[in-house]
Write a protein that holds these residues in place. Sequence first.
Motif: not given
Length: 531
Positions: A98, A100, A335, A422
């Motif tokens: 997750a 970023r 991501t 990912h």
Amino acid sequence: MVSVSVSDAIVVGGGHNGLVAAIRLADAGWDVTVLEAATEVGGAIRSTELTPGYVTDSFSAFYPLAVASPALADLELGAHGLRWSAAPLAFGHPNGSADRDAAVVYPDAADTAAHLASYDERDGRTWLELTAHWATIRVGVLDTLFGPFPPMRGLRALLRATGTAEALRLARFFVLPANQMVRELFRSDHARLLIVGNALHSDIPLDAPGSGLMGYLLTMLAQDVGYPVPVGGSGELSGALARRLTSAGGQIVCDARVDRIEVHNGRATGVTTVDGRRFSARRAVLADVSAPALYTRLLTPADVPARVLADLANFTWDTPVVKIDYALQQTIPWTSTNLAGAGTVHLGADLANANHATADIETGRIPDHPFLLFGQMTTADATRSPKGTESAWAYSHLPRGVGDDEAAAVLAQRMDEVVESHAPGFAELIVDRHVQTPRSLETADANLVDGAVNGGTAQLFQQLIFRPTPGLGGAITPVSGLFLSGASAHPGGGVHGACGNNAARAALAAAGPRGWPRRFMTRQAMRRLMR
């Protein structure tokens, strides 16, 4: 009547170490013949088009060690067609699927420091201190790691750079396990992952000595020289080495699988191929093969001390590799968008679970959530596939002794899932996908035994004077005139050419004006060690 070809030196194996060894001997005026079992030289440095329009590196891909290695620095391979390219960012490592804003290494250390300071300002300062210190010890570290053992020149350079008072602290730093090293250096998980991910390039557990040095070295080289690739594919590096050799007068013979090394009165005198051809060596035979292959296949038991054969029973391979080659119709939808500029990406291991994958491997389990090395080759070299697409690969490891195709298929599926987590939508971009199993890797290159790509474990018990076995720490063998030039010799795996370079130096020294005393002392030492 069997014809016999005669050269000063025969090099068995045309991988990069064999080619480097042959170049050094040819430059010294020796008549050198390289015998390669495959239809082309290169060993684990080759490329091909598995998918039309997409260049795939068949084995290794990124070469920071090659660019930095003292063994290759003066070969002037650029004059023989080699050109380097690099991605905008050397590598990146997201802290979980997750994330970023993955940690990445920019070409300029100040930019990397500013990036790390966004996680914790202290990490930015540490990065600048770390890279400045690397600049002062770089020459000494590389000479120590890649020179022959004992590495006196490199150690002297380190002492001059650091001073005696700091030498002990530096020695402690280099033996730190990666987990401990990053705890001492950085505050944020993101910064710590840069070294941890690079430590996972080897098979050394993160809590074991040596893992920190591996992570530190590859991380500093990322900031120093980047993670460059040969323009047009990894085979261009092998091609340049081959052209460099032939320009120096060396000869390359492909489709020449060596069946045995001939030994008379304790000295290597040549080789015989499986089809009966004989190649005689006036001065030396150099073997760019694994240590087990040299001592148990190419030599007869009568030529090898019993102690060596007993020690080889404990020779430990590095863990088997499963590699997936991808042809993608578009660039990857990460991501963490900054990963789009990274040539190498580390996936599947945030700091909380980085130890899990290695623990699974060490305990014989196929990792449920494997750590991956992922390469974006078109990002690093625009010639690798059509504009807007990506030639990519991923590789991970199985436990030792688990190299069957069924286990490889299980791991490959889990690898796909890690990439998808990912980069959601990744699977829909796949034009073509090829899985290289441990068995297929060994079939393609006999030195990659059961998919082990580093010529034996990188753990401390099989490094330095213990590589490949105690008492045979380097190129010297118990057979006069025979030298081990493959990755089973010190300093081990990686595309740096040091194993071949060190073997050539040993052969030249043994044949030089002081060669007889050297040979006498070596024989006496061997007799004591091999009792």
